[in-house]
Design a protein around this motif. Structure first.
Motif, PDB file in Angstrom:
ATOM      1  N   GLY A 148      29.275  32.144  45.165  1.00 37.57           N
ATOM      2  CA  GLY A 148      29.947  33.420  45.310  1.00 37.57           C
ATOM      3  C   GLY A 148      31.355  33.366  44.773  1.00 37.57           C
ATOM      4  O   GLY A 148      31.838  32.307  44.341  1.00 37.57           O
ATOM      5  N   ARG A 149      32.046  34.500  44.827  1.00 37.47           N
ATOM      6  CA  ARG A 149      33.401  34.602  44.313  1.00 37.47           C
ATOM      7  C   ARG A 149      34.317  35.168  45.398  1.00 37.47           C
ATOM      8  O   ARG A 149      33.911  36.031  46.175  1.00 37.47           O
ATOM      9  CB  ARG A 149      33.467  35.494  43.067  1.00 37.47           C
ATOM     10  CG  ARG A 149      32.708  34.916  41.891  1.00 37.47           C
ATOM     11  CD  ARG A 149      32.933  35.756  40.655  1.00 37.47           C
ATOM     12  NE  ARG A 149      32.247  35.191  39.496  1.00 37.47           N
ATOM     13  CZ  ARG A 149      32.325  35.676  38.270  1.00 37.47           C
ATOM     14  NH1 ARG A 149      33.057  36.760  38.037  1.00 37.47           N
ATOM     15  NH2 ARG A 149      31.674  35.103  37.286  1.00 37.47           N
ATOM     16  N   TRP A 150      35.546  34.649  45.399  1.00 34.08           N
ATOM     17  CA  TRP A 150      36.562  35.106  46.339  1.00 34.08           C
ATOM     18  C   TRP A 150      37.545  36.015  45.608  1.00 34.08           C
ATOM     19  O   TRP A 150      37.974  35.724  44.495  1.00 34.08           O
ATOM     20  CB  TRP A 150      37.326  33.905  46.926  1.00 34.08           C
ATOM     21  CG  TRP A 150      36.491  33.042  47.829  1.00 34.08           C
ATOM     22  CD1 TRP A 150      35.687  32.021  47.485  1.00 34.08           C
ATOM     23  CD2 TRP A 150      36.385  33.172  49.260  1.00 34.08           C
ATOM     24  NE1 TRP A 150      35.078  31.470  48.574  1.00 34.08           N
ATOM     25  CE2 TRP A 150      35.497  32.165  49.711  1.00 34.08           C
ATOM     26  CE3 TRP A 150      36.946  34.031  50.204  1.00 34.08           C
ATOM     27  CZ2 TRP A 150      35.168  31.999  51.032  1.00 34.08           C
ATOM     28  CZ3 TRP A 150      36.622  33.862  51.532  1.00 34.08           C
ATOM     29  CH2 TRP A 150      35.738  32.862  51.953  1.00 34.08           C
ATOM     30  N   TYR A 151      37.934  37.114  46.300  1.00 31.63           N
ATOM     31  CA  TYR A 151      38.858  38.094  45.745  1.00 31.63           C
ATOM     32  C   TYR A 151      40.012  38.308  46.718  1.00 31.63           C
ATOM     33  O   TYR A 151      39.830  38.238  47.946  1.00 31.63           O
ATOM     34  CB  TYR A 151      38.176  39.432  45.475  1.00 31.63           C
ATOM     35  CG  TYR A 151      37.129  39.379  44.382  1.00 31.63           C
ATOM     36  CD1 TYR A 151      37.446  39.697  43.067  1.00 31.63           C
ATOM     37  CD2 TYR A 151      35.816  39.002  44.669  1.00 31.63           C
ATOM     38  CE1 TYR A 151      36.484  39.654  42.069  1.00 31.63           C
ATOM     39  CE2 TYR A 151      34.854  38.948  43.683  1.00 31.63           C
ATOM     40  CZ  TYR A 151      35.192  39.281  42.373  1.00 31.63           C
ATOM     41  OH  TYR A 151      34.240  39.228  41.397  1.00 31.63           O
ATOM     42  N   ARG A 152      41.222  38.515  46.191  1.00 30.42           N
ATOM     43  CA  ARG A 152      42.387  38.884  46.984  1.00 30.42           C
ATOM     44  C   ARG A 152      42.953  40.173  46.408  1.00 30.42           C
ATOM     45  O   ARG A 152      43.346  40.213  45.244  1.00 30.42           O
ATOM     46  CB  ARG A 152      43.440  37.779  46.948  1.00 30.42           C
ATOM     47  CG  ARG A 152      44.700  38.128  47.749  1.00 30.42           C
ATOM     48  CD  ARG A 152      45.741  37.020  47.780  1.00 30.42           C
ATOM     49  NE  ARG A 152      46.185  36.685  46.441  1.00 30.42           N
ATOM     50  CZ  ARG A 152      46.048  35.483  45.915  1.00 30.42           C
ATOM     51  NH1 ARG A 152      45.491  34.516  46.630  1.00 30.42           N
ATOM     52  NH2 ARG A 152      46.451  35.249  44.688  1.00 30.42           N
TER      53      ARG A 152
ATOM     54  N   ILE B 292      40.160  35.282  42.538  1.00 31.83           N
ATOM     55  CA  ILE B 292      40.991  34.105  42.801  1.00 31.83           C
ATOM     56  C   ILE B 292      40.486  32.960  41.931  1.00 31.83           C
ATOM     57  O   ILE B 292      39.304  32.601  41.971  1.00 31.83           O
ATOM     58  CB  ILE B 292      40.945  33.709  44.288  1.00 31.83           C
ATOM     59  CG1 ILE B 292      41.447  34.866  45.159  1.00 31.83           C
ATOM     60  CG2 ILE B 292      41.763  32.456  44.543  1.00 31.83           C
ATOM     61  CD1 ILE B 292      41.340  34.589  46.642  1.00 31.83           C
ATOM     62  N   GLN B 293      41.392  32.415  41.128  1.00 28.12           N
ATOM     63  CA  GLN B 293      41.055  31.287  40.257  1.00 28.12           C
ATOM     64  C   GLN B 293      41.569  29.997  40.887  1.00 28.12           C
ATOM     65  O   GLN B 293      42.560  29.991  41.624  1.00 28.12           O
ATOM     66  CB  GLN B 293      41.689  31.475  38.866  1.00 28.12           C
ATOM     67  CG  GLN B 293      41.313  32.758  38.181  1.00 28.12           C
ATOM     68  CD  GLN B 293      39.868  32.780  37.710  1.00 28.12           C
ATOM     69  OE1 GLN B 293      39.210  31.736  37.663  1.00 28.12           O
ATOM     70  NE2 GLN B 293      39.356  33.967  37.380  1.00 28.12           N
ATOM     71  N   SER B 294      40.924  28.910  40.542  1.00 24.61           N
ATOM     72  CA  SER B 294      41.359  27.603  41.087  1.00 24.61           C
ATOM     73  C   SER B 294      42.692  27.166  40.506  1.00 24.61           C
ATOM     74  O   SER B 294      43.387  26.342  41.081  1.00 24.61           O
ATOM     75  CB  SER B 294      40.300  26.534  40.803  1.00 24.61           C
ATOM     76  OG  SER B 294      40.084  26.425  39.406  1.00 24.61           O
TER      77      SER B 294
ATOM     78  N   ASP C  67      44.218  41.483  51.385  1.00 23.62           N
ATOM     79  CA  ASP C  67      42.817  41.670  51.767  1.00 23.62           C
ATOM     80  C   ASP C  67      41.968  40.688  50.975  1.00 23.62           C
ATOM     81  O   ASP C  67      42.019  40.680  49.740  1.00 23.62           O
ATOM     82  CB  ASP C  67      42.372  43.106  51.471  1.00 23.62           C
ATOM     83  CG  ASP C  67      43.111  44.118  52.338  1.00 23.62           C
ATOM     84  OD1 ASP C  67      43.509  43.741  53.456  1.00 23.62           O
ATOM     85  OD2 ASP C  67      43.308  45.260  51.873  1.00 23.62           O
ATOM     86  N   TYR C  68      41.191  39.870  51.670  1.00 24.18           N
ATOM     87  CA  TYR C  68      40.337  38.871  51.037  1.00 24.18           C
ATOM     88  C   TYR C  68      38.892  39.333  51.141  1.00 24.18           C
ATOM     89  O   TYR C  68      38.452  39.889  52.173  1.00 24.18           O
ATOM     90  CB  TYR C  68      40.492  37.509  51.718  1.00 24.18           C
ATOM     91  CG  TYR C  68      41.745  36.784  51.293  1.00 24.18           C
ATOM     92  CD1 TYR C  68      41.689  35.753  50.360  1.00 24.18           C
ATOM     93  CD2 TYR C  68      42.984  37.129  51.810  1.00 24.18           C
ATOM     94  CE1 TYR C  68      42.837  35.097  49.963  1.00 24.18           C
ATOM     95  CE2 TYR C  68      44.138  36.487  51.417  1.00 24.18           C
ATOM     96  CZ  TYR C  68      44.058  35.462  50.488  1.00 24.18           C
ATOM     97  OH  TYR C  68      45.184  34.806  50.085  1.00 24.18           O
ATOM     98  N   THR C  69      38.126  39.082  50.068  1.00 23.24           N
ATOM     99  CA  THR C  69      36.715  39.480  49.996  1.00 23.24           C
ATOM    100  C   THR C  69      35.925  38.338  49.401  1.00 23.24           C
ATOM    101  O   THR C  69      36.357  37.729  48.409  1.00 23.24           O
ATOM    102  CB  THR C  69      36.545  40.742  49.125  1.00 23.24           C
ATOM    103  OG1 THR C  69      37.377  41.782  49.632  1.00 23.24           O
ATOM    104  CG2 THR C  69      35.100  41.199  49.107  1.00 23.24           C
ATOM    105  N   PHE C  70      34.738  38.047  50.027  1.00 20.32           N
ATOM    106  CA  PHE C  70      33.802  37.074  49.470  1.00 20.32           C
ATOM    107  C   PHE C  70      32.551  37.817  49.043  1.00 20.32           C
ATOM    108  O   PHE C  70      31.929  38.531  49.850  1.00 20.32           O
ATOM    109  CB  PHE C  70      33.456  36.003  50.497  1.00 20.32           C
ATOM    110  CG  PHE C  70      32.408  35.027  49.990  1.00 20.32           C
ATOM    111  CD1 PHE C  70      32.727  34.068  49.041  1.00 20.32           C
ATOM    112  CD2 PHE C  70      31.104  35.094  50.445  1.00 20.32           C
ATOM    113  CE1 PHE C  70      31.782  33.186  48.568  1.00 20.32           C
ATOM    114  CE2 PHE C  70      30.150  34.207  49.975  1.00 20.32           C
ATOM    115  CZ  PHE C  70      30.484  33.256  49.030  1.00 20.32           C
ATOM    116  N   VAL C  71      32.160  37.685  47.758  1.00 20.33           N
ATOM    117  CA  VAL C  71      31.000  38.381  47.199  1.00 20.33           C
ATOM    118  C   VAL C  71      29.987  37.336  46.777  1.00 20.33           C
ATOM    119  O   VAL C  71      30.234  36.565  45.844  1.00 20.33           O
ATOM    120  CB  VAL C  71      31.405  39.259  46.001  1.00 20.33           C
ATOM    121  CG1 VAL C  71      30.178  39.970  45.434  1.00 20.33           C
ATOM    122  CG2 VAL C  71      32.459  40.264  46.409  1.00 20.33           C
TER     123      VAL C  71
END
Length: 1077
Positions: free
Chosen positions: A422-426, A431-433, A463-467
């Motif tokens: 999945g991918r994390w969003y802020r 969000i990149q490593s 706001d953080y989101t995991f997709v």
């Protein structure tokens, strides 16, 4: 001509029929020191073959050729798949030849040969190349220009579909005239006309029956891969020795190559034929050969069991199975027409066992959906694979968090199915490593997904989101970052948190602070609030303390107070206002000299907040308004000595103080002072008269008095043995009588000159004075001087009763009455010299005796004469219109001190002498104002109290007055010693001559002085021989031999001799031709 016969006409190589013709090949010799070795590569790989030839005994580069099979020359096939390279190492003298095969294909396999030739030498080496990979599939083969296996292309070329009737071009050429060959080749599309003509020429010679073979090999053979082939020849003579060759290399019996014999038949069996056996074979029976070509054919691999379609979900295992007709067959797995990567890091694994082949995907993903196929040389099998996602279930959702700034931030969620990326969003941004603001660590373990920020920053709030990948659902949470207020003074790099500002400038100090939410900022000086900056909308900003015009009173400690809901922070900043220093105190002049003074002052009370670095001093004349700087480098001390002032002129001085900020205002001027110098010491101090209680002294005024004038003289005396100085009375006269002295006492006397500047150095009498009564005339106490030739008549009165007895001595000896006449009376004694000479000079001792009382007097007589001329007058330097002269005093001073010199000059043209200067005291002088262009001589006279010397000393050299800037002073050089022993710079060279034609031998020699050259033949000197002519010109030595014969051959040598040594060179002369020519 049939399609099968076209095999031999392609390419520029030698046709198989040409192998029957004996090849004029030089015998083998060992030219190759490193031979190319056979190798094995996979399809698409690169390989290099290296051959090395030693060139130690070779005069030029050898010739190398690379062949594939028997006849294909690879020199014309170079391209993107084949490259030939040559290098030469001059140090080791080795030629290196390389053949590079790039991106090899399966048809590149076969036998290769390398041939090296040099003049009459020849060497050869064969090697094999095995290409591993996919089977050679004729339907998939697309060859580029530069392919190596033309025979393979021709073997598997599918015949073109042509409705036109087949024409035998071979038969047409046989019956055609030679001038029609090109027309026929163009009409029927023959490209290799040269090869075709070679074969046509050979066929005409085949009518001759072979003597060794009753039946030769067929022109070509074909065998399947893995099969067995028998090559049979029938011999006409069974006893003849038979040898088999493969690509020119002899074949030895092995399990693969078996030789059989049945009557007159000789059979070679090749077992398990492979691609390497695809080559040209020949058999030699005595001097005859016959040749054939063997083609190895591969059978197509067919698919016996098709791949089945697969439908599954992600993270499941997929196995695709297929079965082919041949074990160990080379196959290729593809996905959507693209070959599947099967390397160590690939998700795909390939397995084979017997006839079965598998493609395995351990952890299927949605990207694996597509059409998979297996390709073999005999067919292709395809099947569809469909991978679908599993339903998503949220086991643990993301939680809202509040984190302190700088602390780790860890977010966690759990979903089903597991191992779903999945991918994390802020705030909607991915969000990149490699985020520039913070370090993010992503992790996924089965169902658990984590996001960890090692050191949280203000940018991490939001706001953080995991997709989950492949799903439309998402997990959300809010993160709030808080931070107590902080003051970051360390980033200002202020020493001791001190800010330094120059008075009068604007001060603006920006203090880095941080805090979330934004803190309230208050500035304080002491207990007084200076500024209240209130709220600010940013978290990290720079509040400032501003002072528009800095003054001395602004110096102090300033306190900054930060407050927000997370806490409070304080810090202090010290402000230091610096300025130029106050002016120093009024300088005090403590001592004054003739052109100098000594001054001192006190430092300024206020140094401006910066240490005093030094002082500048200025002076001016009292009547002037222009001040002059006396020092350009700072004076570190509070004392100074101004110099180069004019004596008698009043001056004032002032001082400036200097610190790092600048220069202060000047101090108040000092009191006016006048530089005055004391006089020089009095001169010619002598005793004028002595009695039993008094001593009279006299002297002459000082040579230098100065602007302060002369106020008087101070006469001082002390009794010998005592340090007490008495009688400090001031007198204006140059004579003084010291009274009240005890009889028989010895006193020391000195005199000082006094003026407003003080007392001069004293003039002291060198010897002590005895106080007693001596009745001798005053003038007798001085030196009595007369010129040569004048009369000397001295009357010395004396007193004594009864009549004193008088005696005279000169220098301790009795006076010669023939030279000096002495007459004595009761009251005086007379010494008379009629005509004085220099030998009469000296001290005359007069002794007066009355009973036991004795008194003495000394009369010093000096007879003087003209001096001699000066010695060694020379011109020291000439520049511009000036000449510097230097000389030494005369050897004879005329028995009197030299009082001066007279210098004269004369123009060289007229030699009229003119006086430049008179009564000059020194022994060096500079004559000025000479006329440019004239040449002068100079002479000098000596002078004493008698007068000028009779003669003058003249300069040996003249002084030429040249225009300034045009005079060239020639440098002095030391002559180089060019002498050297003989040395041959060009030796003799061994020479061949032809009988009857003149021959010359040449060499060159260098020597100084000029050497004697001797020519020798066989160590015997050549003298007066008409057959030889010898020349020598500019160091080049030549020996000419007229019409030499073989008897003139031998060792010739040339020998050069001078006083410093000798040298020898030799050579050998050979004369070719018949005797007597």
């Amino acid at each position: 001509m049939s399609n099968g016969e076209k095999v031999w006409s392609l390419g520029e190589g030698q046709a198989p029929e040409d192998l029957d013709k004996p090849v004029d090949t030089p015998p083998l010799s060992s030219l190759l020191i490193e031979r190319p070795q056979g190798g094995s590569i996979t399809v698409g790989g690169d390989i290099s073959f290296v051959a090395k030839v030693e060139a130690q005994d070779l005069l030029r580069k050898p010739t190398i050729k690379w062949f594939k099979g028997k006849w294909m020359d690879l020199a014309s096939k170079t391209g993107k798949h084949l490259q030939l390279k040559e290098t030469f190492d001059r140090r080791t003298k080795i030629h290196t030849f390389e053949m590079h095969i790039i991106k090899a294909k399966d048809n590149y396999a076969g036998n290769y040969r390398c041939e090296v030739t040099y003049k009459d030498k020849f060497d050869s080496c064969s090697f094999d190349l095995e290409v591993k990979g996919l089977l050679r599939c004729l339907s998939l083969r697309h060859e580029d220009a530069g392919d190596l296996d033309f025979s393979g292309l021709l073997k598997h070329r599918e015949p073109k579909q042509d409705d036109t009737p087949e024409v035998d071009v071979w038969e047409i050429l046989k019956s055609a005239r030679p001038d029609q060959y090109e027309k026929i080749a163009f009409e029927y599309g023959i490209t290799d006309l040269r090869g075709l003509l070679k074969r046509l020429k050979k066929t005409k010679k085949e009518e001759k029956k072979s003597e060794a073979f009753a039946k030769k090999l067929d022109p070509a053979y074909q065998v399947d891969k893995g099969g067995k082939i028998r090559l049979v020849v029938d011999l006409a003579d069974p006893t003849v020795e038979l040898k088999w060759y493969k690509n020119g290399q002899e074949i030895r019996p092995t399990p693969k190559f078996i030789f059989e014999q049945k009557g007159t038949q000789r059979i070679m069996v090749i077992n398990n034929c492979g691609l390497n056996d695809d080559a040209a074979y020949s058999v030699a029976a005595g001097e005859e050969k016959c040749t054939t070509e063997l083609f190895v054919k591969e059978l197509p691999v067919k698919i016996t069991k098709e791949i089945e379609a697969v439908k599954t979900t992600v993270n499941e295992r997929i196995e695709l199975e297929c079965e082919v007709s041949e074990e160990g067959a080379q196959v290729k797995w593809c996905k959507n027409g693209v070959e599947v990567p099967t390397g160590p890091r690939s998700r795909y694994r390939v397995k084979s066992e017997g006839l079965k082949h598998w493609l395995i995907i351990d952890d299927a993903s949605k990207e694996d959906t597509g059409t998979f196929s297996l390709m073999a040389s005999g067919g292709t099998s395809e099947a569809k694979v469909q991978v679908e996602l599993k339903p998503l279930k949220i086991i643990q959702d993301l939680q809202d968090m509040t984190v302190l700034l700088g602390q780790p931030l860890k977010m966690h969620c759990e979903i089903f199915p597991g191992n779903v990326p999945g991918r994390w969003y802020r705030n909607g941004q991915l969000i990149q490593s490699n985020d520039p603001y913070s370090i993010h660590l992503f992790s996924c373990f089965d169902r658990n997904h984590r996001l960890e920020i090692v050191n949280s920053t203000i940018h991490d709030a939001g706001d953080y989101t995991f997709v989950p990948e492949g799903y439309s659902q998402s997990l959300c949470a809010k993160v709030h970052i808080v931070d107590p207020p902080r003051v970051h003074l360390e980033s200002l790099n202020f020493p001791d948190n001190t800010v330094t500002i120059v008075a009068g400038n604007k001060l603006r100090v920006e203090i880095p602070i941080s805090g979330e939410p934004a803190p309230r900022v208050v500035w304080m000086k002491g207990e007084r609030v200076s500024a209240d900056l209130g709220q600010n909308s940013t978290i990290y900003y720079l509040p400032s303390l501003t002072i528009d015009i800095a003054e001395k009173e602004d110096t102090g400690n300033y306190k900054i107070v930060l407050q927000n809901e997370a806490g409070e922070a304080t810090a202090s900043v010290k402000v230091k206002v610096v300025d130029i220093p106050d002016p120093p105190d009024v300088p005090l002049v403590t001592e004054v000299g003739g052109d100098w003074c000594s001054m001192t002052w006190e430092p300024p009370i206020y140094d401006g907040g910066s240490p005093i670095l030094g002082y500048f001093i200025e002076r001016k004349k009292k009547q002037s308004s222009r001040w002059m700087r006396l020092n350009f480098d700072l004076n570190k001390e509070t004392t100074f000595e101004p110099k180069k002032m004019i004596e008698g002129v009043p001056y004032e001085v002032r001082v400036f103080a200097v610190n790092a900020i600048g220069v202060s205002k000047p101090s108040e001027p000092s009191k006016a002072f006048v530089p005055l110098a004391v006089t020089s010491e009095p001169t010619m101090l002598v005793v004028d008269d002595v009695t039993d209680t008094t001593v009279t002294m006299k002297w002459r005024p000082p040579d230098t008095i100065g602007a302060a004038g002369l106020d008087g003289y101070l006469v001082e005396y002390c009794i010998e043995g005592s340090k007490k100085v008495t009688n400090k009375e001031l007198t204006e006269k140059t004579k003084y009588t010291i009274t009240g002295l005890p009889p028989e006492a010895k006193i020391l006397v000195r005199v000082r000159a006094i003026n407003a500047a003080g007392a001069s150095t004293p003039r002291t009498l060198q010897h002590s004075i005895l106080v007693k009564e001596i009745r001798i005339p005053r003038h007798l106490k001085q030196t009595y001087t007369r010129k040569v030739g004048e009369a000397v008549n001295l009357v010395i009165p004396f007193m004594g009763k009864p009549r004193p007895k008088v005696s005279w001595l000169k220098e301790g000896q009795t006076v010669d009455p023939t030279q000096v006449t002495i007459r004595n009376t009761d009251c005086d004694s007379i010494i008379f010299i009629r005509k004085a000479e220099r030998k009469h000079s000296g001290k005359y001792d007069m002794k007066v005796e009355v009973e036991n009382h004795v008194d003495t007097a000394i009369v010093d007589i000096q007879i003087v004469d003209l001096p001699g001329p000066p010695q060694c007058v020379k011109i020291d330097e000439v520049w511009g219109g000036n000449v510097a002269l230097d000389w030494t005093p005369p050897k004879d001073n005329g028995n009197a001190a030299i009082t001066g010199y007279t210098i004269q000059k004369a123009d060289k043209k007229t030699m009229d002498w003119y006086t430049c200067i008179e009564h000059y005291h020194r022994t060096c002088i500079t004559i000025t104002e000479l006329v440019v262009g004239n040449e002068y001589y100079f002479r000098i006279y000596s002078e004493n109290m008698v007068g000028l010397s009779e003669g003058a000393t003249q300069t040996k050299d003249s002084a030429l007055i040249v225009k300034e800037g045009m005079q060239l002073k020639n440098p002095e050089y030391i002559d180089h010693d060019f002498k050297e022993p003989p040395k041959f710079t060009q030796p003799l060279i061994n020479t061949f001559a032809i009988a009857g034609y003149n021959a010359t031998l040449n060499c060159s020699v260098r020597a100084n002085p000029r050497p004697k050259v001797i020519w020798m033949k066989n160590k015997i000197a050549i003298i007066d021989d008409p057959r030889y002519r010898m020349f020598s010109n500019q160091g080049v030595c030549t020996l000419e031999i007229r019409k030499p014969s073989p008897y003139d051959g031998g060792m010739y040598s040339c020998k050069a001799i001078n006083d410093l040594g000798d040298a020898l060179v030799e050579c050998k002369l050979e004369v070719k031709g018949q005797f007597g020519l």
